[in-house]
Design an enzyme around this catalytic site. Structure first.
Site, mmCIF file in Angstrom:
data_model
loop_
_atom_site.group_PDB
_atom_site.id
_atom_site.type_symbol
_atom_site.label_atom_id
_atom_site.label_comp_id
_atom_site.label_asym_id
_atom_site.label_seq_id
_atom_site.Cartn_x
_atom_site.Cartn_y
_atom_site.Cartn_z
ATOM 1 N N GLU A 150 1.025 -1.153 0.399
ATOM 2 C CA GLU A 150 -0.301 -0.401 -0.200
ATOM 3 C C GLU A 150 0.788 1.707 -0.394
ATOM 4 O O GLU A 150 0.950 1.731 1.126
ATOM 5 C CB GLU A 150 -0.656 -0.294 1.569
ATOM 6 C CG GLU A 150 -1.941 -0.984 1.212
ATOM 7 C CD GLU A 150 -3.165 -0.661 1.990
ATOM 8 O OE1 GLU A 150 -2.850 0.312 2.812
ATOM 9 O OE2 GLU A 150 -4.345 -1.212 2.367
ATOM 10 N N GLU A 185 -5.821 -8.391 0.843
ATOM 11 C CA GLU A 185 -6.450 -8.288 1.532
ATOM 12 C C GLU A 185 -8.361 -8.046 1.438
ATOM 13 O O GLU A 185 -7.949 -7.237 0.652
ATOM 14 C CB GLU A 185 -5.670 -7.081 2.365
ATOM 15 C CG GLU A 185 -4.651 -7.048 2.837
ATOM 16 C CD GLU A 185 -4.374 -5.846 3.378
ATOM 17 O OE1 GLU A 185 -4.405 -5.318 4.454
ATOM 18 O OE2 GLU A 185 -2.929 -5.517 3.745
HETATM 19 C C1 NOJ Z 1 -4.266 -2.254 4.604
HETATM 20 C C2 NOJ Z 1 -3.228 -1.976 5.553
HETATM 21 O O1 NOJ Z 1 -1.991 -2.974 4.728
HETATM 22 C C3 NOJ Z 1 -2.969 -3.576 6.790
HETATM 23 O O2 NOJ Z 1 -1.757 -3.147 7.671
HETATM 24 C C4 NOJ Z 1 -4.071 -2.870 7.913
HETATM 25 O O3 NOJ Z 1 -3.974 -3.147 9.228
HETATM 26 C C5 NOJ Z 1 -5.702 -2.703 7.594
HETATM 27 N N1 NOJ Z 1 -5.304 -1.893 6.225
HETATM 28 C C6 NOJ Z 1 -6.251 -2.591 7.389
HETATM 29 O O4 NOJ Z 1 -7.111 -1.640 8.080
#
Ligand code: NOJ
Length: 477
Positions: free
Chosen positions: A160, A376
């Site tokens: 990200e 994710e």
């Molecule tokens: C994206 C991230 O990669 C992760 O580290 C984070 O905890 C989650 N989103 C949830 O917000």
């Protein structure tokens, strides 16, 4: 590798704990939480879910839950305490043991090299605003490819880039807590350069698997079809998606955006001599982290801002102007607003399952038949353990509705290869702390981090056991 990966994901700082054990160096987060820059009430990841000591229990649970892949990250300062140079043999041994154990349980590793725990020594020299950090990252990546290349076949450079840098340099809620768009752009360029340098190293090796990048994906939808709105959507799409994806898969930044940015910012950090590295540094697969969409309208007024709800109380990530709920403004370009008819979580994330379908279709349209992993997808909730479990029907419904969008895309020819729930078990949710729970498994942080499978774990297990028949009946393949 099995034909479809059904798994779940975590990140080193959010779950390992052992922040100062066995030769690990410090990261920007360790430094922040152990300094007076951090307000006393903010929780840290010193122990997190204690995955460092409990990984075998976690893999056993994944295996029993039918999962065949685990997405996790290496902690850069655990492997290279100063981010460059000296290696920490205990850190390397730890990851070897962890990977061997997961393989014993039939779980395919999917490794992300950088999930936000920048080594402190590099941060002190300017962090992502210093091109030396990109070279250090390539050195670290090269070491990992050589060291773990036999046992890891799925690699991602960064996690990200857009969202993390937005928090570090835009909203300023992540260390180094800066609010400066010029600095944000510079860091966002260097991170993409780092990814491309690592890809150049990867290409020198043979038979070592595939290298991708994990991007937070934000399909953008306009409030109407006006010309002004189309421009706003285009700009939002460039900033939130194409900056990372065009660069990773086409080899350079979107020109239309560069032209617009050049009107307001100094882009002299972009050097002609870097172009060959970007050109040769394209990647093999894309990991998409899908949480929500971006609802966009044209820019109206005021300075740029971005709000993030880290409190878990609704509307704290929203600024109301008249009847409009603005979440992010980029001056002269666009505004991201909350759809008045949308459904939102306590952290102001809109629940919009169709967006996952639109996201994978958009990626196929822009970049061709790239293998896509949903790296994710999940929902953060306030939760309580009752009778040794959590009745998380809201999570089950969220997962079901999102997963249900994928077979349609697959049938239409999109190369979706796997899906990972965020997260494998409850973990540390950065500045949100421990109350924002995402796990399939409840972690009792107050009592030795004991694990308790939630109802969603059971649902996911049953789903994985039956998905072929389910989709055959529904989609005929
Ligand atoms: C994206 C991230 O990669 C992760 O580290 C984070 O905890 C989650 N989103 C949830 O917000």
């Amino acid at each position: 590798m099995t034909d479809f990966l059904w798994g779940s994901a975590t990140a080193a700082y959010q779950c390992e704990g052992a922040w100062h054990e066995e030769g690990k160096g410090l990261s920007i987060w360790d430094d922040y939480f152990h300094s007076d820059k951090c307000p006393a009430h903010v929780e840290n990841g010193d122990t997190a879910s204690d995955h460092y000591h409990k990984f075998e229990e976690d893999f056993k649970m994944m295996k029993e839950g039918g999962q065949n892949s685990y997405r996790f990250s290496f902690s850069w300062p655990r492997i290279m305490p100063d981010g460059t140079g000296k290696i920490n043999p205990q850190g390397v041994a730890y990851y070897h043991k962890m990977i061997a154990t997961m393989r014993q349980y039939g779980i395919e590793p999917n490794v992300t090299l950088y999930h936000w725990d920048l080594p402190l020594s590099l941060h002190k020299k300017g962090g992502w605003e210093n091109i030396e950090t990109a070279f250090a990252f390539a050195e670290y990546a090269k070491f990992c490819f050589h060291e773990f290349g036999d046992s890891v076949k799925l690699w991602a450079t960064l996690n990200e880039p857009f969202y993390s840098l937005l928090c570090m340099y835009g909203s300023g809620n992540y260390p180094p807590n800066v609010k400066d768009a010029q600095r944000l752009l510079h860091a966002a360029y260097i991170q993409m350069y780092a990814s491309a340098l690592a890809a150049n190293e990867f290409r020198k090796l043979e038979n070592i698997g595939q290298l991708g990048i994990v991007a937070d994906i934000h399909p953008c939808y306009g409030v109407d079809d006006s010309e002004a709105c189309q421009f706003a959507v285009q700009m939002a799409d460039h900033i939130m998606n194409n900056w990372v994806l065009d660069t990773a898969f086409k080899g350079y930044f979107p020109q239309q955006l560069l032209d617009e940015l050049a009107k307001q910012y100094d882009l002299s950090f972009m050097k002609e001599e870097h172009r060959a590295i970007f050109d040769k540094g394209t990647l093999d697969f894309v990991g998409l982290n899908y949480y929500n969409r971006a609802y966009i309208r044209p820019y109206t007024t005021g300075e740029s801002f971005v709000l993030v709800n880290n409190s878990g109380s609704k509307n704290s990530g929203i600024r109301e102007t008249g009847k409009v709920k603005r979440m992010m403004v980029v001056k002269n370009m666009f505004e991201k607003i909350a759809d008045p008819n949308g459904t939102f979580t306590e952290w102001d994330f809109e629940i919009y399952p169709k967006g996952i379908y639109d996201a994978v279709k958009m990626v196929q349209k822009k970049y061709g038949d790239l293998p896509i992993y949903i790296t994710e997808n999940g929902i953060g909730l306030h939760e309580k353990l009752i009778n040794h479990t959590v009745d998380d029907t809201a999570r089950i419904s969220f997962m079901q509705r999102h997963i249900d969008e994928l077979p349609k895309a697959k049938k239409e020819g999109v190369a979706v290869m796997g899906y990972y729930v965020w997260s494998t078990f409850d973990l540390y949710s950065w500045i949100n702390g421990y109350d924002k729970r995402y796990g399939l498994v409840y972690v009792d942080f107050a009592h030795e981090n004991k694990r308790y499978p939630k109802q969603s774990y059971v649902w996911y297990k049953n789903f994985i056991n039956n998905w072929r028949e389910l989709y055959e009946t529904k989609y005929g393949h």
